[in-house]
Design an enzyme around this catalytic site. Sequence first.
Site, PDB file in Angstrom:
ATOM      1  N   ASP A  35     -14.003  -6.195  -8.060  1.00  0.00           N
ATOM      2  CA  ASP A  35     -12.900  -5.323  -8.930  1.00  0.00           C
ATOM      3  C   ASP A  35     -12.488  -4.844  -7.556  1.00  0.00           C
ATOM      4  OD1 ASP A  35     -11.248  -4.023 -10.758  1.00  0.00           O
ATOM      5  OD2 ASP A  35     -11.698  -2.010 -10.129  1.00  0.00           O
ATOM      6  N   GLU A  60     -12.377  -0.408  -2.485  1.00  0.00           N
ATOM      7  CA  GLU A  60     -11.262   0.251  -2.886  1.00  0.00           C
ATOM      8  C   GLU A  60     -10.964   1.342  -1.153  1.00  0.00           C
ATOM      9  OE1 GLU A  60      -7.970   3.039  -3.129  1.00  0.00           O
ATOM     10  OE2 GLU A  60      -8.999   1.746  -4.528  1.00  0.00           O
ATOM     11  N   ASN A  87     -10.039  -2.276   3.219  1.00  0.00           N
ATOM     12  CA  ASN A  87      -9.330  -3.021   3.122  1.00  0.00           C
ATOM     13  C   ASN A  87     -10.489  -4.440   2.913  1.00  0.00           C
ATOM     14  OD1 ASN A  87      -8.176  -5.968   3.593  1.00  0.00           O
ATOM     15  ND2 ASN A  87      -6.343  -4.797   4.781  1.00  0.00           N
ATOM     16  N   ASP A 113      -1.000  -1.895  -5.742  1.00  0.00           N
ATOM     17  CA  ASP A 113      -0.055  -1.196  -5.137  1.00  0.00           C
ATOM     18  C   ASP A 113       1.437  -2.982  -5.256  1.00  0.00           C
ATOM     19  OD1 ASP A 113       1.997   0.091  -3.665  1.00  0.00           O
ATOM     20  OD2 ASP A 113      -0.048   1.153  -2.594  1.00  0.00           O
ATOM     21  N   LYS A 117       9.345  -2.176  -0.696  1.00  0.00           N
ATOM     22  CA  LYS A 117      10.256  -2.400   0.161  1.00  0.00           C
ATOM     23  C   LYS A 117       9.573  -3.802   0.517  1.00  0.00           C
ATOM     24  CE  LYS A 117      11.889   2.025   1.518  1.00  0.00           C
ATOM     25  NZ  LYS A 117      11.284   3.084   2.411  1.00  0.00           N
ATOM     26  N   ASP A 149       2.086  -3.268 -13.850  1.00  0.00           N
ATOM     27  CA  ASP A 149       3.224  -2.922 -15.089  1.00  0.00           C
ATOM     28  C   ASP A 149       4.124  -3.457 -14.053  1.00  0.00           C
ATOM     29  OD1 ASP A 149       1.761  -1.112 -13.037  1.00  0.00           O
ATOM     30  OD2 ASP A 149       3.936  -0.376 -14.284  1.00  0.00           O
TER      31      ASP A 149
END
Length: 209
Positions: A35, A60, A87, A113, A117, A149
């Site tokens: 994950d 994470e 990362n 995330d 931009k 979403d």
Amino acid sequence: MRQHVNPLSKNFFEIDPIPPLNQVFENPKLPLHLDIGCASGDFLFELSLKNKNWNYIGIEIREKLVLNANLKMKSRENKNLYFSFGNANNIFNQSNNKSIINFITSISFNFPDPWFKKKHHKRRVIQPKFINLLSNSMKKGSLIFIKTDVRELFDHMEFTIAENIKLKKVPYQDVDFCESFNPNRIQTNREKYVILNQLKIYESIYKKI
């Protein structure tokens, strides 16, 4: 409010290798799910307790969240769960970690995330180089799940993965969720929020061919 961390920062180029799976899990031969962007790990804690037939690794980029997740691990009996900080692109570019991809049965990117931009799109976790790395090492039949979403981000992820000839989009009805990493269809905290606020969720599944 989500804490933004620049994944291209030099801080993430120093990698702590993930230990061999037989040092991490009680039964390293179980199917392995990765994950990416596991946040505080609540989703994986619930998954690993309710589905002990799988092993789980959560990655994470926000160090504090990983430290907190590892503190929780000390007081719980999760023998099939491991958290790694960093990362993901850099972690699996390191030679010591590349071999782990060979054992992965499925990978999820849940509500990553969006980096809205345009100049920050290069910070998005799904990049062609990373997808190529995964597709070259994953075993045939392994799956990649994407969910968000944000429609523009979903289109970006779909386009990037579809460009890889080793990955094929799979209809949901062709996936046996009872045998998957998430047979109980447990939701992440973000997914619960999105459903509560009646927002649309975009999701796809890809298979290594």
